[in-house]
Write an enzyme that holds these catalytic residues in place. Sequence first.
Site, short mmCIF file in Angstrom:
data_model
loop_
_atom_site.label_atom_id
_atom_site.label_comp_id
_atom_site.label_asym_id
_atom_site.label_seq_id
_atom_site.Cartn_x
_atom_site.Cartn_y
_atom_site.Cartn_z
N GLU A 1 44.21 23.84 43.85
CA GLU A 1 44.79 24.85 44.76
C GLU A 1 46.27 24.93 44.50
O GLU A 1 46.95 23.91 44.39
CB GLU A 1 44.61 24.44 46.24
CG GLU A 1 43.20 24.39 46.75
CD GLU A 1 43.15 23.96 48.24
OE1 GLU A 1 44.20 24.00 48.92
OE2 GLU A 1 42.05 23.60 48.69
N LYS B 1 40.94 30.71 60.13
CA LYS B 1 41.33 29.32 59.84
C LYS B 1 42.16 28.75 60.98
O LYS B 1 42.82 29.48 61.72
CB LYS B 1 42.16 29.26 58.56
CG LYS B 1 41.34 29.42 57.30
CD LYS B 1 42.15 29.10 56.07
CE LYS B 1 42.13 27.61 55.75
NZ LYS B 1 42.84 27.33 54.49
N GLU C 1 42.19 34.45 55.31
CA GLU C 1 41.11 33.94 56.17
C GLU C 1 41.63 33.81 57.60
O GLU C 1 42.20 32.78 57.98
CB GLU C 1 40.63 32.59 55.66
CG GLU C 1 39.99 32.63 54.29
CD GLU C 1 39.64 31.23 53.80
OE1 GLU C 1 38.58 30.73 54.18
OE2 GLU C 1 40.44 30.65 53.05
N GLU D 1 48.86 29.73 57.56
CA GLU D 1 47.57 29.25 57.05
C GLU D 1 46.53 30.37 56.87
O GLU D 1 45.60 30.25 56.07
CB GLU D 1 47.04 28.16 57.97
CG GLU D 1 45.86 27.35 57.45
CD GLU D 1 46.16 26.53 56.19
OE1 GLU D 1 47.34 26.36 55.83
OE2 GLU D 1 45.18 26.08 55.56
#
Length: 477
Positions: free
Chosen positions: A266, A321, A318, A329
């Site tokens: 990542e 999250k 997303e 985030e």
Amino acid sequence: MLGPRLLGVCILMWMLAWRWVPMGESAIGVNWGTLSFHKLKPSTVVDLLKDNKIPKVKVFEAEAHVLKALMGTGIQVIVGIPNQMLSLFTSSSAAADLWLRHNVSAYLGKGGADIRYIAVGNEPFLTSYNGQYQNLVMPAILNLQQSLVKANLAGFIKLVVPCNADAYESSLPSQGAFRPELTQIMAQLVQFLNSNGAPFVVNIYPFLSLYDNADFPQDYAFFEGTTHPVTDGNNVYTNAFDGNYDTLVAALSKLGYGQMPIVIGEIGWPSDGAIGANITAAKIFNQGLINHVVNNKGTPLRPDSPPVDIYLFSLLDEGAKTILPGGFERHWGIFSFDGQAKYPLNLGLGNKELKNAKNVPYLPSRWCVASPSSDAQNVANHMRIACSVADCTTLNYGGSCNEIGEKGNISYAFNSYYQLQMQDSRSCSFDGLGMITFRDPSVGDCRFLIGVTDKGSESSASQIRYQWLVILAFLII
Ligand SMILES: *[C@@H]1O[C@H](CO)[C@@H](O)[C@H](O)[C@H]1NC(C)=O
Ligand SMILES: *[C@@H]1O[C@H](CO)[C@@H](O)[C@H](O)[C@H]1NC(C)=O
Ligand SMILES: *[C@@H]1O[C@H](CO)[C@@H](O)[C@H](O)[C@H]1NC(C)=O
């Protein structure tokens, strides 16, 4: 029978094919997480991957609909096992067999998914887990490896463990070492990886270094030269990525595996929700990173071998999250939740720019906003509740909607909730404080979203019908 000339041509082509992917050249892949309130259909996401020529993808769980959509695409896959499942595999080899059969073997074969790695846990050694998963990793790995062997898959599917860069530490790269309490586990892990020809997978986040540490020199996080280089003996580091990578190389060397291949599991930069997280910075970081690795630039300790593969974090935003780490985030995607590129990016894979997702089944063009008459006290309460369920992180300081004013804040929260509820009209009531509008309330860079249905083509047809109705209504008026 092949004539000698044809045979010669074949051999030449075979040699060229091998040269085509020279050893040591990094491939760019992406992480595909699915914690979204407005999920795209897996087939839409797979088309997005294909349109952007993305050859490799990492997923965090073996979700059936995701793996099915990846079948027959030739896209290489890393399938993750969540940390919470690790304890199951330490105690039961039958559970490991079952997981493998159900979640991997079922998708393999001709026309199947090209699963190359299984990620055992996700950052299981993270400091904030307080050692909770630490001792489960090796026993789980050993059981899963047995399952791979029994299934005759050990030859081409490898187990890896994506580690956060907080597994190692040091002020200078050449002094890198794993955290003392991890030394023994890491020694076992790298020995295991080495004996299977598997890489060490690490997640590196210069954004978090900058976010967590006010003294971190800003330009050191990027790739465009720095006024704050780090000098380490004869080596000079001008970016956090190289420094971090070489710290890992040094830590691996201390365990006797200085040559172990490294994959970046990542890496990325968020575009919203916090200070320092914005589109400009995300573009500069990601493009800088890609150019850095695609141009085959190694690091001072590994001048000739940049990372094997790099998986960008992330493909899509997303919105569901947790925001425990920070409001950013939910905004790591190079695409927003609906598969639209946030900024031009050359992935170095053939296209000069990102291509957007196609045929996205949006809900109708309507939004929920604060009605003109709103009692401030009551509104605050509704807003808090809306934002505790839906995503309001763009309102944060540093976010793209931070400066839209008090009324704007309320409208943003109401709309976010309304879209989450699939535009159910009751969800825009807020005791009479909300109202539905057909005019896009977006201001400047602050985008008021329209949800995406998960009902696929059926709802996009109803959306088209709805749009025709609106047009018809206008014509009649
Ligand atoms: C397959 O993976 C999913 C997602 O992680 C999990 O919920 C399920 O329990 C797994 N199946 C088996 C048989 O372990
Ligand atoms: C974007 O973030 C970077 C740091 O990550 C910062 O230097 C820059 O000022 C920010 N830009 C805007 C427009 O906020
Ligand atoms: C809107 O909300 C954000 C986040 O809570 C806050 O920082 C900002 O000051 C608010 N704006 C107004 C005008 O109240």
